[in-house]
Enzyme design. Structure first.
Site, PDB file in Angstrom:
ATOM      1  CB  THR A 212      28.686  22.854  71.519  1.00 48.01           C
ATOM      2  OG1 THR A 212      29.411  23.549  70.507  1.00 48.01           O
ATOM      3  CG2 THR A 212      27.440  23.619  71.912  1.00 48.01           C
ATOM      4  CG  ASN A 214      31.722  21.702  67.599  1.00 42.44           C
ATOM      5  OD1 ASN A 214      30.678  22.206  67.212  1.00 42.44           O
ATOM      6  ND2 ASN A 214      32.550  22.328  68.428  1.00 42.44           N
ATOM      7  CD  GLU A 259      27.169  23.401  66.592  1.00 46.38           C
ATOM      8  OE1 GLU A 259      28.161  24.129  66.460  1.00 46.38           O
ATOM      9  OE2 GLU A 259      25.997  23.803  66.433  1.00 46.38           O
TER      10      GLU A 259
END
Length: 312
Positions: A212, A214, A259
């Site tokens: 992911t 962030n 995320e």
């Protein structure tokens, strides 16, 4: 040929590109359908008068100045506001710093010194609830009267409704807080967008098979914690994605974080600016009893997000 969009902060006077503009005046947080109609009216009036249409707005939002103890969920920060104004046909945006000095200026002095004076407006377009000057004493009626005496048109737009509800930034904030992305987007006339720089996280997503990006959003954002179908744009390229906004209760229950998992993407995003447009709400944030049920749910979330993005 269309001139480049002009964005100014606290100008003492305006450049030739914005000389004697038709001013659309307001906070314009959200640049929603009501704001879009207001800008359309200012562009139409500008075309009739042969003058540029420009947005006159205030930063920070006056409510943030008067109530610093009540964090304000900003739908559209200044950079996104300017980009939206350009898309909606404005030739430029003038941002005046809202501070104690400006707050102390009387309504009549503000209109005389700035709107009619320094900016030499050829026309004015405002919403029905626009108030200005010390103690919010200035009203649409007052500005219309001053405009009439100065020989310029002042258009006061009626409230815009959708589904019998007035389109407003406050209502859109409440919709986002409830996770109702679909209705919020319908009132916005576009997908709600956030922009942030990709930061280093705990890299747990890689271990789960879902790397992911962030992003840390402003602490005043009250978007409902949960899972969303989104579109992530980096370096001009848009990717379908699924995103989680919340505290990660399965792991650390920490500070809220966005995320974003980009589908079918591999690459280093750290330090890059990412735009995330919210297309749909999938489910609330949940706490899972272990990693395996979480991964199964992430698989299902991704399937739903892909399907939703095909039609949204």
């Amino acid at each position: 040929m269309k001139h480049p969009f002009v964005s100014l902060v606290d100008p003492a006077s305006l450049p030739s590109e914005l000389a004697r503009p038709v001013l659309a005046i307001g906070n314009f947080d959200g640049m929603h359908l009501g704001h879009a109609e207001l800008l359309r009216q200012s562009a139409d009036l500008g075309a009739r008068l042969g003058r540029p249409a420009a947005v006159l707005t205030f930063e920070p939002h006056p409510r943030a100045f008067f109530q610093p103890d009540r964090p304000l969920f900003r739908l559209t920060p200044p950079d996104l506001k300017a980009e939206a104004a350009a898309r909606l046909g404005a030739a430029g945006m003038i941002a005046m710093t809202f501070d104690a000095k400006l707050a102390a200026v009387s309504a009549e002095d503000f209109a005389t010194a700035w709107i009619l004076g320094a900016f030499s407006a050829s026309g004015i377009v405002i919403g029905p609830d626009f108030h200005f000057g010390k103690g919010r004493q200035g009203s649409p009626t007052m500005l219309a009267d001053m405009g009439a005496r100065a020989g310029i048109d002042v258009i006061v737009m009626p409230p815009l409704k959708r589904d019998e509800v007035v389109v407003s930034s406050s209502h859109i904030r409440s919709l986002l807080a409830g996770g109702d992305i679909a209705t919020a987007n319908r009132f916005l006339g576009r997908e709600w967008l956030v922009r942030a720089i990709v930061a280093h996280g705990d890299k747990r997503g890689r271990l789960l098979g879902y790397p992911t990006a962030n992003l840390i959003l402003d602490g005043a954002v009250t978007l409902k914690h949960g899972i969303y179908a989104v579109r992530a744009t980096v370096d001009g390229t848009t990717h379908d994605a699924v995103a989680s906004f919340g505290r990660r209760p399965t792991f650390d229950d920490g500070a809220p974080r966005l995320e974003v998992h980009l589908f079918d993407f591999a690459g280093d995003l750290y330090g890059r600016t990412m735009d995330v447009a919210f297309a749909g709400y999938i489910r609330p944030e949940l706490k899972f009893d272990g990693v395996e049920p979480l991964i199964r749910q992430m698989d299902e979330d991704s399937r739903i997000a892909r399907k939703l993005l095909e039609t949204a």
